[in-house]
Design a protein around this motif. Structure first.
Motif, mmCIF file in Angstrom:
data_model
loop_
_atom_site.group_PDB
_atom_site.id
_atom_site.type_symbol
_atom_site.label_atom_id
_atom_site.label_comp_id
_atom_site.label_asym_id
_atom_site.label_seq_id
_atom_site.Cartn_x
_atom_site.Cartn_y
_atom_site.Cartn_z
ATOM 1 N N GLU A 53 0.821 -1.207 0.000
ATOM 2 C CA GLU A 53 0.000 0.000 0.000
ATOM 3 C C GLU A 53 0.859 1.263 0.000
ATOM 4 O O GLU A 53 0.588 2.225 -0.745
ATOM 5 N N VAL A 54 1.911 1.268 0.833
ATOM 6 C CA VAL A 54 2.780 2.442 0.919
ATOM 7 C C VAL A 54 3.513 2.668 -0.402
ATOM 8 O O VAL A 54 3.620 3.809 -0.884
ATOM 9 N N LEU A 55 4.001 1.600 -0.999
ATOM 10 C CA LEU A 55 4.706 1.741 -2.276
ATOM 11 C C LEU A 55 3.764 2.218 -3.378
ATOM 12 O O LEU A 55 4.169 2.997 -4.251
ATOM 13 N N GLY A 56 2.508 1.769 -3.326
ATOM 14 C CA GLY A 56 1.540 2.238 -4.306
ATOM 15 C C GLY A 56 1.266 3.732 -4.162
ATOM 16 O O GLY A 56 1.228 4.474 -5.152
ATOM 17 N N GLU A 57 1.096 4.189 -2.913
ATOM 18 C CA GLU A 57 0.868 5.612 -2.673
ATOM 19 C C GLU A 57 2.097 6.430 -3.052
ATOM 20 O O GLU A 57 1.983 7.525 -3.623
ATOM 21 N N PHE A 58 3.278 5.881 -2.747
ATOM 22 C CA PHE A 58 4.512 6.606 -3.061
ATOM 23 C C PHE A 58 4.672 6.778 -4.569
ATOM 24 O O PHE A 58 5.091 7.844 -5.039
ATOM 25 N N SER A 59 4.343 5.765 -5.337
ATOM 26 C CA SER A 59 4.499 5.856 -6.793
ATOM 27 C C SER A 59 3.583 6.913 -7.389
ATOM 28 O O SER A 59 3.879 7.490 -8.440
ATOM 29 N N GLN A 60 2.453 7.180 -6.704
ATOM 30 C CA GLN A 60 1.564 8.231 -7.176
ATOM 31 C C GLN A 60 2.085 9.614 -6.780
ATOM 32 O O GLN A 60 1.992 10.563 -7.561
ATOM 33 N N ARG A 61 2.633 9.709 -5.555
ATOM 34 C CA ARG A 61 3.153 10.994 -5.080
ATOM 35 C C ARG A 61 4.457 11.369 -5.777
ATOM 36 O O ARG A 61 4.739 12.547 -6.000
ATOM 37 N N ALA A 62 5.282 10.363 -6.074
ATOM 38 C CA ALA A 62 6.614 10.622 -6.635
ATOM 39 C C ALA A 62 6.870 9.683 -7.812
ATOM 40 O O ALA A 62 7.726 8.798 -7.738
ATOM 41 N N PRO A 63 6.153 9.874 -8.912
ATOM 42 C CA PRO A 63 6.264 8.940 -10.041
ATOM 43 C C PRO A 63 7.626 8.933 -10.709
ATOM 44 O O PRO A 63 7.959 7.972 -11.417
ATOM 45 N N LYS B 124 14.370 14.280 -0.051
ATOM 46 C CA LYS B 124 12.930 14.398 -0.215
ATOM 47 C C LYS B 124 12.247 13.057 -0.456
ATOM 48 O O LYS B 124 11.199 12.783 0.152
ATOM 49 N N PRO B 125 12.773 12.157 -1.327
ATOM 50 C CA PRO B 125 12.115 10.859 -1.506
ATOM 51 C C PRO B 125 11.978 10.084 -0.191
ATOM 52 O O PRO B 125 10.931 9.506 0.088
ATOM 53 N N ARG B 126 13.041 10.080 0.612
ATOM 54 C CA ARG B 126 12.983 9.382 1.905
ATOM 55 C C ARG B 126 11.906 9.981 2.803
ATOM 56 O O ARG B 126 11.121 9.260 3.437
ATOM 57 N N ASP B 127 11.854 11.311 2.872
ATOM 58 C CA ASP B 127 10.895 11.975 3.761
ATOM 59 C C ASP B 127 9.458 11.697 3.339
ATOM 60 O O ASP B 127 8.587 11.478 4.189
ATOM 61 N N VAL B 128 9.210 11.697 2.035
ATOM 62 C CA VAL B 128 7.858 11.400 1.545
ATOM 63 C C VAL B 128 7.489 9.955 1.873
ATOM 64 O O VAL B 128 6.379 9.664 2.330
ATOM 65 N N PHE B 129 8.419 9.035 1.648
ATOM 66 C CA PHE B 129 8.148 7.622 1.936
ATOM 67 C C PHE B 129 7.843 7.419 3.417
ATOM 68 O O PHE B 129 6.885 6.717 3.777
ATOM 69 N N MET B 130 8.643 8.021 4.304
ATOM 70 C CA MET B 130 8.429 7.862 5.738
ATOM 71 C C MET B 130 7.106 8.487 6.173
ATOM 72 O O MET B 130 6.403 7.953 7.045
ATOM 73 N N GLU B 131 6.748 9.594 5.566
ATOM 74 C CA GLU B 131 5.456 10.224 5.879
ATOM 75 C C GLU B 131 4.309 9.274 5.557
ATOM 76 O O GLU B 131 3.372 9.092 6.352
ATOM 77 N N LEU B 132 4.373 8.628 4.389
ATOM 78 C CA LEU B 132 3.328 7.692 3.983
ATOM 79 C C LEU B 132 3.324 6.442 4.863
ATOM 80 O O LEU B 132 2.255 5.918 5.202
ATOM 81 N N LEU B 133 4.508 5.967 5.231
ATOM 82 C CA LEU B 133 4.609 4.771 6.076
ATOM 83 C C LEU B 133 3.985 5.014 7.445
ATOM 84 O O LEU B 133 3.222 4.188 7.954
ATOM 85 N N VAL B 134 4.317 6.139 8.062
ATOM 86 C CA VAL B 134 3.778 6.470 9.386
ATOM 87 C C VAL B 134 2.266 6.665 9.307
ATOM 88 O O VAL B 134 1.515 6.172 10.156
#
Length: 303
Positions: free
Chosen positions: A120-130, A288-298
């Motif tokens: 789920e997190v990877l799916g959301e991340f791919s939309q936020r940061a394609p 920035k990629p790390r921060d976005v991923f961690m935001e979605l994970l949390v």
């Protein structure tokens, strides 16, 4: 005791003059850099000293020199402007499209555990940061810690077994591990728990082969360590052979338990819990990629 009041734009300008004077080695050399006269610089310095109620430097025939207080203030000014620049860079980066690479590395079994919410997190991340290219690998715990500390990876996922300086830990879920044997092991069909306790120390144990948290150490005490296999996949294969017993995560081996091929031994006594955490470097370059991923994970973990 004199205290400094609010630091505003004027004080910041005075501090910039002071920093330039120090780095130029005196008033005369700073004239060209600041593009103001020596007398104006002198006025600025006097105003700064009055506001700070400190003598920052000596200036005269013997030349320019910082006082002890001046040395301390200069060091503080350097830190202040460095932090201001970091803040500026951070704000600017928020307005830039997320791009680059995201390097993830996980200990085995974590990425496909439902409690990690990785798909789920990877799916959301791919939309936020394609436009971000993702590298996702598996590695042992110690290697994951090393990669994060050396900024060779951005986010690591490990069983929480110690807290290292320089790392931040974000809990994800908790894992329960029991001591298992297979249906071809002599203890599988032993109904008497007292007899299992008596025989347990003579059985060959396969273990992770690394230093882990104290609860694991306590559980391994007294058992016969006969083999090591770090990854759960290989450790499970050795337990399924019937030649070894070993601690394994309850969720990972659940289907073998349902099939009757594995069972926990003395589950009320022989067990420990492992917290699973995402780790990132505490201090490092803007990512920035790390921060976005961690935001979605949390955020996903809080649902």
């Amino acid at each position: 005791m004199a205290e400094l009041g609010q630091v505003g734009d004027y004080e910041i300008r005075l501090l910039k003059v002071f920093k330039t004077v120090v780095e130029c080695g005196g008033f005369s050399a700073a004239e060209a850099v600041l593009n103001v006269s020596r007398s104006t610089i002198s006025v600025h310095m006097s105003n700064l000293e009055q506001r700070l109620k400190l003598t920052l430097c000596s200036r005269g025939r013997s030349g320019f020199a910082l006082t002890e207080d001046g040395i301390i203030i200069y060091d503080a000014v350097r830190r202040l402007f460095s932090q201001m620049e970091d803040f500026r860079s951070t704000v600017n980066a928020l307005h830039v499209q997320v791009s680059g690479e995201l390097n993830l590395v996980a200990s085995d079994t974590i990425s496909l555990d439902d409690r990690s919410h990785f798909p789920e997190v990877l799916g959301e991340f791919s939309q936020r940061a394609p436009d971000v290219y993702i590298n996702f690998e598996t590695a042992p715990m110690n290697e994951i810690e090393r990669r994060i500390l050396n900024e060779e990876a951005d986010v690591g996922f490990i069983p929480y077994h110690r807290e290292l300086d320089g790392l931040l830990y974000q809990p994800i879920y908790e894992e329960t591990c029991y001591l298992y044997c297979s249906n071809t092991h002599p203890l599988f069909h032993e109904p008497d728990h007292n007899e299992v306790r008596v025989q347990l120390e003579q059985q060959k144990l396969v273990h992770a082969g690394i230093q882990t948290n104290p609860d694991v150490t306590v559980q391994l005490r007294g058992l016969t360590k006969a083999a090591s296999a770090y990854y759960y996949e290989t450790r499970t294969a050795m337990v399924l052979s019937g030649a070894y017993i070993g601690f394994l995560p309850e969720q990972y081996v659940g289907h073998w338990v349902k099939e009757g091929r594995l069972k926990p031994l003395l589950p009320d006594e022989r067990m420990y819990k492992l917290g699973i955490a995402a780790i990132t470097r505490q201090y490092g370059r803007l990512n920035k990629p790390r921060d976005v991923f961690m935001e979605l994970l949390v955020r996903r973990g809080q649902r």
